[in-house]
Design a protein around this motif. Sequence first.
Motif, PDB file in Angstrom:
ATOM      1  N   TYR A 150       0.746  -1.088   0.064  1.00  0.00           N
ATOM      2  CA  TYR A 150       0.037   0.021  -0.103  1.00  0.00           C
ATOM      3  C   TYR A 150       0.966   1.488   0.012  1.00  0.00           C
ATOM      4  N   VAL A 151       2.250   1.145  -0.063  1.00  0.00           N
ATOM      5  CA  VAL A 151       3.007   2.382  -0.146  1.00  0.00           C
ATOM      6  C   VAL A 151       3.970   2.294  -1.462  1.00  0.00           C
ATOM      7  N   ASP A 152       3.924   3.481  -2.124  1.00  0.00           N
ATOM      8  CA  ASP A 152       5.028   3.712  -3.227  1.00  0.00           C
ATOM      9  C   ASP A 152       6.137   4.278  -2.498  1.00  0.00           C
ATOM     10  N   PHE A 153       7.117   3.521  -2.022  1.00  0.00           N
ATOM     11  CA  PHE A 153       8.181   3.893  -1.217  1.00  0.00           C
ATOM     12  C   PHE A 153       9.141   4.965  -1.926  1.00  0.00           C
ATOM     13  N   PRO A 154       9.681   4.666  -3.224  1.00  0.00           N
ATOM     14  CA  PRO A 154      10.127   5.512  -4.053  1.00  0.00           C
ATOM     15  C   PRO A 154       9.654   6.887  -4.157  1.00  0.00           C
ATOM     16  N   ALA A 155       8.167   6.961  -4.435  1.00  0.00           N
ATOM     17  CA  ALA A 155       7.757   8.360  -4.541  1.00  0.00           C
ATOM     18  C   ALA A 155       7.344   8.950  -3.184  1.00  0.00           C
ATOM     19  N   LEU A 156       6.986   8.268  -2.154  1.00  0.00           N
ATOM     20  CA  LEU A 156       7.157   8.630  -0.744  1.00  0.00           C
ATOM     21  C   LEU A 156       8.401   9.337  -0.181  1.00  0.00           C
ATOM     22  N   ARG A 157       9.654   8.647  -0.561  1.00  0.00           N
ATOM     23  CA  ARG A 157      10.870   9.360  -0.338  1.00  0.00           C
ATOM     24  C   ARG A 157      11.189  10.497  -0.935  1.00  0.00           C
ATOM     25  N   GLU A 158      10.805  10.617  -2.102  1.00  0.00           N
ATOM     26  CA  GLU A 158      11.240  12.093  -3.008  1.00  0.00           C
ATOM     27  C   GLU A 158      10.064  12.819  -2.508  1.00  0.00           C
ATOM     28  N   SER A 159       8.941  12.761  -2.160  1.00  0.00           N
ATOM     29  CA  SER A 159       7.939  13.538  -1.597  1.00  0.00           C
ATOM     30  C   SER A 159       8.539  14.103  -0.051  1.00  0.00           C
ATOM     31  N   LEU A 160       8.766  13.130   0.674  1.00  0.00           N
ATOM     32  CA  LEU A 160       9.438  13.397   2.010  1.00  0.00           C
ATOM     33  C   LEU A 160      10.703  14.493   1.718  1.00  0.00           C
ATOM     34  N   LYS A 161      11.459  13.939   0.800  1.00  0.00           N
ATOM     35  CA  LYS A 161      12.813  15.070   0.623  1.00  0.00           C
ATOM     36  C   LYS A 161      12.300  16.353   0.362  1.00  0.00           C
ATOM     37  N   GLN A 162      11.429  16.525  -0.471  1.00  0.00           N
ATOM     38  CA  GLN A 162      11.097  17.900  -0.802  1.00  0.00           C
ATOM     39  C   GLN A 162      10.395  18.683   0.410  1.00  0.00           C
ATOM     40  N   GLN A 163       9.481  17.845   1.101  1.00  0.00           N
ATOM     41  CA  GLN A 163       8.722  18.448   2.119  1.00  0.00           C
ATOM     42  C   GLN A 163       9.587  18.966   3.410  1.00  0.00           C
ATOM     43  N   VAL A 164      10.710  17.977   3.617  1.00  0.00           N
ATOM     44  CA  VAL A 164      11.518  18.549   4.556  1.00  0.00           C
ATOM     45  C   VAL A 164      12.399  19.507   4.270  1.00  0.00           C
TER      46      VAL A 164
ATOM     47  N   LEU B 161      16.701  11.590   7.894  1.00  0.00           N
ATOM     48  CA  LEU B 161      15.311  11.656   8.430  1.00  0.00           C
ATOM     49  C   LEU B 161      14.441  11.161   7.379  1.00  0.00           C
ATOM     50  N   VAL B 162      14.543  11.256   6.012  1.00  0.00           N
ATOM     51  CA  VAL B 162      13.806  10.647   5.028  1.00  0.00           C
ATOM     52  C   VAL B 162      14.025   9.075   5.021  1.00  0.00           C
ATOM     53  N   ASP B 163      15.326   8.463   5.506  1.00  0.00           N
ATOM     54  CA  ASP B 163      15.421   7.118   5.475  1.00  0.00           C
ATOM     55  C   ASP B 163      14.565   6.598   6.834  1.00  0.00           C
TER      56      ASP B 163
ATOM     57  N   ARG C  59       9.242  16.589  11.828  1.00  0.00           N
ATOM     58  CA  ARG C  59       9.494  18.250  12.021  1.00  0.00           C
ATOM     59  C   ARG C  59      10.753  18.620  11.784  1.00  0.00           C
ATOM     60  N   GLY C  60      11.687  17.860  11.201  1.00  0.00           N
ATOM     61  CA  GLY C  60      13.017  18.478  10.838  1.00  0.00           C
ATOM     62  C   GLY C  60      13.957  18.576  11.890  1.00  0.00           C
ATOM     63  N   GLU C  61      13.847  17.909  13.143  1.00  0.00           N
ATOM     64  CA  GLU C  61      14.567  17.893  14.386  1.00  0.00           C
ATOM     65  C   GLU C  61      15.969  17.090  14.190  1.00  0.00           C
ATOM     66  N   PRO C  62      17.173  17.498  14.649  1.00  0.00           N
ATOM     67  CA  PRO C  62      18.143  16.556  14.467  1.00  0.00           C
ATOM     68  C   PRO C  62      18.260  15.307  15.160  1.00  0.00           C
ATOM     69  N   GLY C  63      18.450  14.340  14.454  1.00  0.00           N
ATOM     70  CA  GLY C  63      18.164  12.756  15.134  1.00  0.00           C
ATOM     71  C   GLY C  63      16.901  12.262  15.173  1.00  0.00           C
ATOM     72  N   GLU C  64      15.940  12.879  14.501  1.00  0.00           N
ATOM     73  CA  GLU C  64      14.497  12.642  14.748  1.00  0.00           C
ATOM     74  C   GLU C  64      14.054  11.399  14.072  1.00  0.00           C
ATOM     75  N   GLN C  65      13.368  10.441  14.951  1.00  0.00           N
ATOM     76  CA  GLN C  65      13.016   9.137  14.535  1.00  0.00           C
ATOM     77  C   GLN C  65      11.682   9.071  14.582  1.00  0.00           C
ATOM     78  N   PRO C  66      10.824   8.284  13.935  1.00  0.00           N
ATOM     79  CA  PRO C  66       9.609   8.105  14.216  1.00  0.00           C
ATOM     80  C   PRO C  66       9.312   7.259  15.556  1.00  0.00           C
ATOM     81  N   PRO C  67       8.203   7.288  16.167  1.00  0.00           N
ATOM     82  CA  PRO C  67       7.991   6.564  17.422  1.00  0.00           C
ATOM     83  C   PRO C  67       8.241   5.240  17.354  1.00  0.00           C
ATOM     84  N   ALA C  68       8.964   4.322  18.364  1.00  0.00           N
ATOM     85  CA  ALA C  68       8.990   3.149  18.339  1.00  0.00           C
ATOM     86  C   ALA C  68       7.552   2.286  18.377  1.00  0.00           C
ATOM     87  N   PRO C  69       7.305   1.327  18.132  1.00  0.00           N
ATOM     88  CA  PRO C  69       5.885   0.661  18.211  1.00  0.00           C
ATOM     89  C   PRO C  69       5.845   0.311  19.632  1.00  0.00           C
TER      90      PRO C  69
END
Length: 224
Positions: free
Chosen positions: A56-70, A102-104, A122-132
Amino acid sequence: MAVSTRTKRGARPLIVTLIVIVVIAALGFAYASPYIALNNLKRAADARDAQTVNQYVDFPALRESLKQQVAGLLTRRLGSHGNGNPLAAIGAMIGVALIGPLVDAYATPDGVAALLNGMPPRGEPGEQPPAPPAASNPPAANVRSVPAPASPGAGNNAGNRANNSATSPQPPQPPQPPQTTAGYRGLNEFAVTYQHGVGDARYSAIFLREGLFTWKLAAVNLNE
């Protein structure tokens, strides 16, 4: 011959009715398909089911979008705080170095779960998504608790503990889930918008159609 002709004529309305039912069902499923994809993706992402998330995710397109948005997020932040600041160029270089990691981090099942639960980058240094969330410990159903013998003054101690608990500060309440709206933005685009409160910034997770019934998360908009 006459019976055969009447049979054919009687079968035509039935065939037409069946065709109409099939067409209506197909249109209804086509309309509901992005909602179904969103529900399936969120459940899979929350469970960290990478195989289903990949469907359900187009990861190449999502990575590119995240890169531009961040990158845009960091540019706006430096623009608002860096006017007349000689360290703004250094900040810009540091910001560019942060984009890749951050994109990775967010182009993963963990990152998708964060995006679909109102926690964008949010573009913070060392930001990671929350763990499960950690799995809860199984209840000890077969363990019995033996009451301790009462000691002198136990009643007074219990009363003191009750008074202390009544006056002790309460633990902080968990954050409220964001307000979520979802809907079509075009024939081939479907967006889920998140907002935590009136006046707060909004962002959207964007699904794009692939074929007639297939939808995939392909972009984000961090500046709604």
